[in-house]
Design an enzyme around this catalytic site. Structure first.
Site, mmCIF file in Angstrom:
data_model
loop_
_atom_site.group_PDB
_atom_site.id
_atom_site.type_symbol
_atom_site.label_atom_id
_atom_site.label_comp_id
_atom_site.label_asym_id
_atom_site.label_seq_id
_atom_site.Cartn_x
_atom_site.Cartn_y
_atom_site.Cartn_z
ATOM 1 N N PRO A 2 5.570 125.126 10.315
ATOM 2 C CA PRO A 2 7.108 125.229 10.989
ATOM 3 C C PRO A 2 7.189 126.540 9.982
ATOM 4 O O PRO A 2 6.949 126.768 8.382
ATOM 5 C CB PRO A 2 7.454 124.487 9.920
ATOM 6 C CG PRO A 2 6.669 122.905 9.735
ATOM 7 C CD PRO A 2 5.058 123.879 9.677
ATOM 8 N N GLU A 3 8.365 127.974 10.675
ATOM 9 C CA GLU A 3 8.389 128.752 9.763
ATOM 10 C C GLU A 3 10.298 128.493 10.169
ATOM 11 O O GLU A 3 10.651 127.560 9.846
ATOM 12 C CB GLU A 3 8.497 130.445 10.943
ATOM 13 C CG GLU A 3 6.920 130.278 10.268
ATOM 14 C CD GLU A 3 5.875 131.213 11.269
ATOM 15 O OE1 GLU A 3 6.626 132.958 11.745
ATOM 16 O OE2 GLU A 3 4.909 131.606 11.996
ATOM 17 N N LYS A 59 10.803 128.778 3.683
ATOM 18 C CA LYS A 59 10.343 127.273 4.261
ATOM 19 C C LYS A 59 10.780 126.223 3.051
ATOM 20 O O LYS A 59 10.193 124.843 3.210
ATOM 21 C CB LYS A 59 8.877 127.530 3.599
ATOM 22 C CG LYS A 59 8.662 129.006 4.795
ATOM 23 C CD LYS A 59 6.713 128.879 4.909
ATOM 24 C CE LYS A 59 6.470 130.126 6.172
ATOM 25 N NZ LYS A 59 4.596 130.056 5.644
ATOM 26 N N ARG A 254 -5.348 136.306 8.730
ATOM 27 C CA ARG A 254 -4.900 135.182 9.768
ATOM 28 C C ARG A 254 -4.898 135.991 11.013
ATOM 29 O O ARG A 254 -4.963 136.875 10.696
ATOM 30 C CB ARG A 254 -3.190 135.388 9.551
ATOM 31 C CG ARG A 254 -2.766 134.641 7.925
ATOM 32 C CD ARG A 254 -2.916 133.605 8.016
ATOM 33 N NE ARG A 254 -2.392 132.580 8.844
ATOM 34 C CZ ARG A 254 -1.349 131.579 8.428
ATOM 35 N NH1 ARG A 254 -0.280 131.970 7.644
ATOM 36 N NH2 ARG A 254 -0.392 130.880 9.648
#
Ligand SMILES: [Zn+2]
Length: 287
Positions: A2-3, A59, A254
């Site tokens: 989740p961002e 976050k 990433r």
């Protein structure tokens, strides 16, 4: 994971419990998400306490209760907040359940990279005050961005955008979306951006954050097909602007997707101008 906008969506789910008392606290003591907490104090404080307000920053979320109780939540990779009916019985992944008269507020996390941070006191916890200003706020200025990029001059811009100390709430998909819209190659060193590129980047960061909050936080909708978001996950995904096949590489650890057409690698000219040898590694794959 989740961002910014997904976190905001989860925070709003618990709004159903605002203004209502917690009648019972059920938790899985000993689970990793609770490390460092005084769970006796948490239970004593939250029992009979009313959920007063909540806020998300990047976050992180902070839920304020009466009786000077503050409950911080970080969703990690698989965490989620839910609201269940009054008769709900927590399952094995439902590590915290706050039982109210008409509903149960649940924090669930299968992989337990999430975190609960309980704080008792009149003032909000110190870790909360240290979270940098929101990217949509007036405090996140162009000079602020310029200064940060110059301090991370050699790092690929993709990795820099993931640094929470400057870009709270930006994660992998938002960073790719921002760079695609700003037409910047993700492997380009942060210190090699022109003033014009930095200005575009700053405007794009704010635009993507605002739009993502408006679209995703509302009801967890996906952004429209004109966003890179909708194409970056699929194999053979194509740029929604020009139809080019997206490139993929691991940059700053990433998986990164970009359009080779919209986001070409920095030209040789810019290398010469900066006086650095052409063979210098950019610290990331250039596709
Ligand atoms: Zn493109």
């Amino acid at each position: 994971m989740p961002e910014l906008a997904e976190v905001e969506h989860h925070r709003r789910r618990w709004n159903a419990g605002l203004g209502h008392r917690v009648l019972g606290v059920e938790l899985h003591a000993g689970k990793r998400i609770f490390r460092g907490n005084d769970l006796d104090l948490l239970q004593r404080t939250l029992r009979r306490a009313e959920l007063v307000s909540s806020e998300a920053r990047g976050k992180q979320m902070l839920f304020r209760f009466s009786k000077n109780g503050w409950l911080g939540v970080h969703l990690g990779m698989t965490g989620e907040l839910r609201v269940e009916g009054a008769g709900f019985q927590p399952d094995r992944h439902d590590h915290l359940a706050l039982r109210q008269k008409a509903r149960v507020l649940v924090f669930s996390d299968a992989r337990q990279f999430g975190r609960v941070l309980f704080h008792a006191g009149e003032a909000e916890p110190e870790w909360w005050r240290k979270i940098p200003p929101a990217l949509t706020s007036s405090v996140f200025t162009l000079p602020h961005l310029q200064a940060f990029l110059s301090r991370r001059a050699r790092a690929p811009i993709k990795g820099v955008l993931l640094m929470q100390e400057c870009f709270p709430g930006v994660g992998n998909w938002m960073a790719d979306e921002i760079l695609w819209r700003a037409r910047l190659h993700p492997g380009q060193p942060a210190g090699r951006l022109s003033n014009r590129q930095i200005r575009v980047l700053w405007q794009t960061i704010r635009w993507v954050c605002r739009r993502a909050l408006r679209i995703v936080a509302q009801d967890y909708s996906d952004p429209p097909p004109s966003w890179l978001f909708r194409h970056r996950w699929e194999k053979g995904g194509r740029c929604p602007k020009d139809g080019s096949e997206l490139a993929r590489a691991t940059i700053s650890g990433r998986t990164t997707a970009w359009c080779p057409q919209c986001q070409p690698a920095a030209s040789r000219r810019s290398h010469r101008v900066s006086g650095l040898p052409l063979s210098r590694k950019s610290g990331g794959g250039t596709g």
